[in-house]
Enzyme design. Structure first.
Site, mmCIF file in Angstrom:
data_model
loop_
_atom_site.group_PDB
_atom_site.id
_atom_site.type_symbol
_atom_site.label_atom_id
_atom_site.label_comp_id
_atom_site.label_asym_id
_atom_site.label_seq_id
_atom_site.Cartn_x
_atom_site.Cartn_y
_atom_site.Cartn_z
ATOM 1 N N HIS A 30 -10.141 1.297 0.589
ATOM 2 C CA HIS A 30 -10.125 2.938 0.957
ATOM 3 C C HIS A 30 -10.918 3.853 0.815
ATOM 4 C CE1 HIS A 30 -5.357 2.772 1.729
ATOM 5 N NE2 HIS A 30 -5.413 1.882 0.421
ATOM 6 N N HIS A 90 -9.631 -4.330 -2.880
ATOM 7 C CA HIS A 90 -8.415 -3.299 -1.658
ATOM 8 C C HIS A 90 -8.778 -2.126 -1.675
ATOM 9 C CE1 HIS A 90 -3.411 -2.478 -0.566
ATOM 10 N NE2 HIS A 90 -3.911 -0.997 -1.197
ATOM 11 N N GLU A 91 -8.924 -1.499 -2.873
ATOM 12 C CA GLU A 91 -9.510 0.149 -3.182
ATOM 13 C C GLU A 91 -10.625 1.120 -2.950
ATOM 14 O OE1 GLU A 91 -5.443 0.023 -4.786
ATOM 15 O OE2 GLU A 91 -6.733 2.015 -3.855
ATOM 16 N N CYS A 147 0.747 -0.514 -0.060
ATOM 17 C CA CYS A 147 0.211 0.220 0.150
ATOM 18 C C CYS A 147 1.288 0.787 0.246
ATOM 19 C CB CYS A 147 -1.227 0.086 1.445
ATOM 20 S SG CYS A 147 -1.888 1.508 1.574
HETATM 21 O O1 K3U Z 1 3.072 -1.993 -7.141
HETATM 22 C C1 K3U Z 1 2.942 -2.583 -5.996
HETATM 23 C C2 K3U Z 1 2.580 -1.861 -4.972
HETATM 24 S S1 K3U Z 1 1.049 -1.438 -3.521
HETATM 25 C C3 K3U Z 1 -0.158 -0.839 -4.641
HETATM 26 O O2 K3U Z 1 -0.240 -0.951 -5.605
HETATM 27 C C4 K3U Z 1 -1.437 -0.465 -3.633
HETATM 28 C C5 K3U Z 1 -2.191 -1.413 -4.691
HETATM 29 C C6 K3U Z 1 -2.447 -3.288 -4.485
HETATM 30 C C7 K3U Z 1 -1.201 -3.100 -4.613
HETATM 31 C C8 K3U Z 1 -1.099 -5.118 -4.283
HETATM 32 C C9 K3U Z 1 -2.771 -5.643 -4.871
HETATM 33 C C10 K3U Z 1 -3.566 -4.747 -3.757
HETATM 34 C C11 K3U Z 1 -4.046 -3.935 -4.620
HETATM 35 C C12 K3U Z 1 -1.673 0.847 -4.316
HETATM 36 C C13 K3U Z 1 -2.605 1.993 -3.037
HETATM 37 F F1 K3U Z 1 -1.695 1.085 -1.842
HETATM 38 F F2 K3U Z 1 -2.571 2.543 -3.334
HETATM 39 F F3 K3U Z 1 -3.826 0.384 -3.262
HETATM 40 C C14 K3U Z 1 2.483 -4.129 -5.669
HETATM 41 C C15 K3U Z 1 2.963 -4.288 -4.316
HETATM 42 C C16 K3U Z 1 2.497 -6.152 -3.859
HETATM 43 C C17 K3U Z 1 2.026 -6.957 -5.101
HETATM 44 C C18 K3U Z 1 2.347 -6.071 -6.847
HETATM 45 C C19 K3U Z 1 2.468 -5.109 -6.520
HETATM 46 ZN ZN ZN Z 2 -3.466 1.179 0.031
#
Ligand code: K3U
Ligand code: ZN
Length: 156
Positions: free
Chosen positions: A145, A141-142, A99
């Site tokens: 938020h 996830h979003e 995140c």
């Molecule tokens: O790109 C990222 C960085 S974290 C990310 O992109 C969040 C979104 C996210 C990543 C992984 C799973 C679900 C959501 C962004 C946020 F926090 F703004 F929502 C990532 C992290 C773990 C697995 C795969 C990708």
């Molecule tokens: Zn997040």
């Protein structure tokens, strides 16, 4: 133009319920553009308006293969406004999430494998679709938020 600052977990805005978008205007489109730029700069696959200190029910989701999800689909960023989750699969899957508001940490989170969702695009047109796998994970996830829920509340 400078990137918007990202709210860090603990900031009040991340614990609030987002406000429904009423006006599909140029201002909304501009906010979406700024959020996309932030997401790209942070190499994220999603970002929600509260994370850039906006209280609106709006997020961006994208997908690309990455070391944790090598078979993730390549998906151009999608702007999601006023989302609803209509149905969820009973099947849950555990996976790693990060995140932008909890920098440098990874959490193992359980999510529904498949979800039926409804949301508006930037023109206010309603979309309804089923999402599965990594994209369903990002949406959940979003969506969290927008309910004021972060990974810290969900972490196993
Ligand atoms: O790109 C990222 C960085 S974290 C990310 O992109 C969040 C979104 C996210 C990543 C992984 C799973 C679900 C959501 C962004 C946020 F926090 F703004 F929502 C990532 C992290 C773990 C697995 C795969 C990708
Ligand atoms: Zn997040």
């Amino acid at each position: 133009p400078p990137l918007l600052p990202i709210a860090l977990v603990g900031e009040a805005i991340l614990g609030q319920t987002a406000i429904a978008v009423q006006h599909f205007n140029a201002e909304l489109a501009h906010l979406a553009e700024q959020m996309s730029a932030c997401m790209e700069a942070a190499k994220g696959v999603g970002i929600a308006a509260p994370q850039v200190h906006s209280p609106l029910a709006l997020f961006i989701m994208a997908s690309r293969p990455n070391e944790r999800y090598p078979d993730a689909p390549n998906m151009a960023p999608v702007v999601v406004v006023n989302p609803q989750i209509i149905n969820v699969s009973s099947e849950l899957v555990s996976g790693e999430e990060g995140c932008l508001s909890v920098p440098g940490q990874r959490f193992t989170i359980q999510r529904h494998q498949a979800i039926e969702v409804r949301y508006q695009n930037l023109q206010g047109e309603w979309q309804q679709t089923e999402l599965t796998g990594f994209i369903a994970r990002i949406f959940q996830h979003e969506f969290d938020h927008l309910q004021g829920i972060t990974l810290l509340e969900r972490s196993l």
